[in-house]
Design an enzyme around this catalytic site. Sequence first.
Site, short mmCIF file in Angstrom:
data_model
loop_
_atom_site.label_atom_id
_atom_site.label_comp_id
_atom_site.label_asym_id
_atom_site.label_seq_id
_atom_site.Cartn_x
_atom_site.Cartn_y
_atom_site.Cartn_z
N LYS A 95 35.76 44.78 39.74
CA LYS A 95 36.05 44.38 38.34
C LYS A 95 35.40 45.33 37.34
O LYS A 95 35.93 45.52 36.24
CB LYS A 95 35.63 42.94 38.08
CG LYS A 95 34.14 42.70 38.18
CD LYS A 95 33.82 41.47 38.95
CE LYS A 95 32.47 41.64 39.61
NZ LYS A 95 32.17 40.69 40.62
N GLU A 121 44.29 42.65 42.37
CA GLU A 121 44.32 41.18 42.46
C GLU A 121 42.94 40.59 42.71
O GLU A 121 42.59 39.53 42.17
CB GLU A 121 45.27 40.76 43.60
CG GLU A 121 45.47 39.29 43.73
CD GLU A 121 46.04 38.67 42.46
OE1 GLU A 121 47.20 38.92 42.14
OE2 GLU A 121 45.31 37.93 41.77
N GLU A 180 22.44 37.18 43.27
CA GLU A 180 21.81 38.44 43.69
C GLU A 180 20.31 38.38 43.37
O GLU A 180 19.88 37.55 42.57
CB GLU A 180 22.40 39.59 42.87
CG GLU A 180 23.90 39.61 42.80
CD GLU A 180 24.50 40.63 43.74
OE1 GLU A 180 23.75 41.46 44.27
OE2 GLU A 180 25.72 40.56 43.95
N ASP A 235 29.52 39.29 34.20
CA ASP A 235 30.60 39.29 35.20
C ASP A 235 31.82 38.54 34.65
O ASP A 235 32.96 39.05 34.71
CB ASP A 235 30.06 38.61 36.48
CG ASP A 235 31.09 38.50 37.56
OD1 ASP A 235 31.36 39.51 38.23
OD2 ASP A 235 31.64 37.39 37.76
N LYS A 237 35.74 39.92 33.58
CA LYS A 237 36.94 39.28 34.12
C LYS A 237 37.88 38.80 33.01
O LYS A 237 39.09 39.00 33.08
CB LYS A 237 36.54 38.14 35.06
CG LYS A 237 35.90 38.65 36.36
CD LYS A 237 35.24 37.54 37.15
CE LYS A 237 34.71 38.04 38.49
NZ LYS A 237 33.83 37.07 39.15
N1 HSE Z 1 29.13 37.37 41.56
C1 HSE Z 1 30.48 36.95 41.49
C2 HSE Z 1 30.54 35.42 41.45
C3 HSE Z 1 31.24 37.48 42.68
O1 HSE Z 1 29.49 34.77 41.63
O2 HSE Z 1 31.58 34.85 41.19
C4 HSE Z 1 32.72 37.51 42.54
O3 HSE Z 1 33.15 38.37 41.53
#
Ligand code: HSE
Length: 398
Positions: A99, A123, A184, A195, A199
């Site tokens: 991404k 995808e 993480e 994140d 998206k």
């Molecule tokens: N770190 C992301 C999550 C992984 O927890 O959704 C998938 O993109």
Amino acid sequence: MKVAIMGYGTIGSGVAKVLDTNKDIITERLGESLDLKYILDLRDFPDDPHKDCFVKDYKNIVKDKEVKLVVETMGGVEPAFTFVKAMLESGKSVTTSNKALVADKGAELMKIAKDNGTNFVFEAAVGGGIPIIRTLTACLTGDVIEEIAAICNGTTNYMLSNMEQFGSDYDQILSEAQSLGYAEKDPTADVEGHDSCRKIAILTSIIAGKNVDYKEIPTEGISKISATDFKYAKSMGYSIKLVARAVKKGDTYSCRVAPYLVKPDQMLYHVSGVMNAVAVVGNMLGESLYYGAGAGALPTASAVVGDLVFLARNTDKHVRIGWANEHLQLADSNEQRFKYFVRTSALQSNIENEFGKVHYTDLDLDDETAFITEEMTEAEFNERKAALGGVISVIRFF
Ligand code: HSE
């Protein structure tokens, strides 16, 4: 048809596993087999069933004309961008789960694919195994998309669900999520909403047809959400979800990533644990919800292999999805309107001076008052909040 995988980590090795496990059904559906020829990785995998496929230099793949399809599962923008660009320029089609690469360079790579008569698809970059990209670029091409609201980060949804269920505090649930391998060691990208921001930038670029710069999307994560916030939410009959949202405003979209108070009659209320869901409103379709595993080796690899089959069926032409390499000016986020839940140490008289009519929602906690504002713009709220002072937390109503 020969395939190369670049990056043999969790997702890359998952792709090899899906190709092996479902070889027969894929061959039957496609009409030819997808055969792994190269795996690019700097590490050695002497015991791997595909040990003869490993190479350390991406140029080995570039110069092999037999390889038509390439999977990029390395992560990060560089060197992934350089490698993917080289593959597209040498006439190969590429699918990626990355991404960061798509949010940063998606439109540029799409243009390179178009110029070279190949395809660049992604995808698995949003929603893991949920087929949301093809839904938007194929099934819903007849609709103007009026809104997307997504729970698209499994780690934070797991953490919020557990805080809600067990009354745990943020730090406690973060270390639990880390020990389970969801979060993480450095959880910043997930917990601060980065994140989810990338998206929703990708999804908005697709529905708008122009490039959304993810850095222009106001983004808040969940690191300030506490067990006390959940006590208030519960007392009001709400849950708290990290939602990435894009709402159509004229010719553009208004975007935000933030924790929201969500009520039971809203579809996203029911999405718990590590699961993801994307709610899409189309002007013809009305409401729809796409739900599933948003991460994990096999769900993500399943989406990558679906892309491989799509690429294999379209090796002779570029398939347009209409994402131009042109900047989309997002609507002013200060004009977005919300009702706000506020906890503050300020006195009720000051609250009423600044906010006028409010609805109090007290848990009888010492030293704080909680209230719900009327609907107002973000700009107006921020002005009043600054004048009030003593604010402990703020959560918008969805
Ligand atoms: N770190 C992301 C999550 C992984 O927890 O959704 C998938 O993109």
